[in-house]
Scaffold this active site. Structure first.
Site: not given
Ligand SMILES: Cc1cc2nc3c(=O)[nH]c(=O)nc-3n(C[C@H](O)[C@H](O)[C@H](O)COP(=O)(O)O)c2cc1C
Length: 305
Positions: A27, A79, A105, A136
């Site tokens: 997400s 968000l 999500n 949140c």
């Molecule tokens: C720019 C950005 C926006 C994100 N937005 C959300 C979100 O809207 N909802 C959510 O549950 N996680 C969100 N995440 C978290 C990611 O889904 C993930 O859990 C987190 O980045 C760790 O994984 P990664 O190291 O592969 O990025 C976001 C991450 C990033 C980098």
């Protein structure tokens, strides 16, 4: 097609929810899926998780809201999303033609907002699973994050559980003393699966302005820098609960994904790497398949500890 040593079975079964392979785009790093259609075949994915959705559209935080860090990035997007109505009217019809799993999500700032989102998304047949982002603030509980206290986790997950029959994934925050505790409370309240981890709170100072770099001051750290910590949390959580776990955090390659699977994750989610390489998810699926062939693994279930 029959599975064999040259055609390993990469599918994942989680109760009544299944994925054709264990790779899901995370997400917030994959838009609403459609943005990646020019680069990859969405049908090849296990699935994708949408940008976090809320009842009303959100513009998010002021800029700057992302900054690169050593081995990762910090974001304080706040968000931003199109909101439930526009998602259902504009995005969902375009997602219909793809066959990969669609995980929606979503988040709220009160228990009733979470319930409202779950009820609305549950009416949509194309939605295969819900993923609750509980990192949140609860505006009715002094702004404490839902994920920060077991009692809040139990309350919000329990309320959403009553509101939906969809496969319910609860996404946990790593910003707690013991993630296995929040994991157990989410399980107790009726989660079908867990996903972990979300981002880690961090910050960057700008030494020219002597101020925090991000307008929001702090942000969420993601990318390779968090992998060993998230991996450890997944390893501990898999041993603390009976429900399946999606491993998330710093996955850039098939080897990284395999580490999570060998730690006990049933599937993985790939986040930040999508920004560096929009084809990352596909390369990871191909790499997992190659590794299985090279190592005589006929089914992913053989990797379970
Ligand atoms: C720019 C950005 C926006 C994100 N937005 C959300 C979100 O809207 N909802 C959510 O549950 N996680 C969100 N995440 C978290 C990611 O889904 C993930 O859990 C987190 O980045 C760790 O994984 P990664 O190291 O592969 O990025 C976001 C991450 C990033 C980098």
């Amino acid at each position: 097609m029959g599975f064999s040593i040259n055609n390993p079975d990469l599918s994942v079964k989680m109760g009544n929810f299944s994925l054709k392979n264990p790779v899901v785009a995370a997400s917030g790093t994959f838009g609403y899926g459609l943005e990646f259609a020019p680069f990859i075949d969405l049908n090849a994915l296990g699935g994708f998780s949408t940008k976090g959705l809320s009842l009303r559209p959100k513009l998010g935080n002021p800029v700057p809201r992302v900054v690169e860090t050593e081995g990762g990035m910090l974001n304080a997007i706040g968000l931003e999303n199109v909101g439930l109505e526009k998602f259902v009217s504009d995005k969902l019809p375009l997602i219909h033609k793809y066959e990969c799993r669609l995980i929606c999500n979503f988040f709220g700032n009160t228990v009733s907002e979470y319930v409202g989102m779950a009820e609305a998304l549950s009416k949509e047949d194309r939605v295969d699973a819900l993923e609750m982002n509980i990192s949140c603030p609860n505006v009715k509980e002094g702004g404490h994050q839902f994920s920060s206290k077991p009692a809040l986790v139990e309350e919000v997950v329990g309320a959403v559980r009553k509101a939906t029959e969809k496969f319910l994934i609860v996404k946990l925050s790593p910003n707690v003393t013991d993630i296995t505790e929040t994991a157990r409370f989410a399980e107790l309240a009726g989660a079908d699966a867990l996903s972990l981890t979300n981002t880690f709170v961090g910050m960057v100072m700008d030494i020219n302005t002597r101020q925090p770099w991000l307008a929001n001051h702090t942000g969420g750290l993601s990318g390779p820098a968090i992998k060993p910590v998230s991996l450890q949390m997944v390893y501990q959580t898999v041993r603390a609960v009976k429900i399946p776990v999606f491993g998330i955090g710093g996955i850039r390659s098939a080897d990284d994904a395999l580490e999570y699977l060998m730690a006990g994750a049933s599937a993985v989610q790939v986040g930040t790497e999508n920004f560096f390489d929009p084809c990352a998810t596909i390369k990871i699926i191909d790499g997992i398949r190659d590794w299985c062939i090279q190592n005589g693994v006929k089914s992913l279930s053989e990797l379970k500890p």
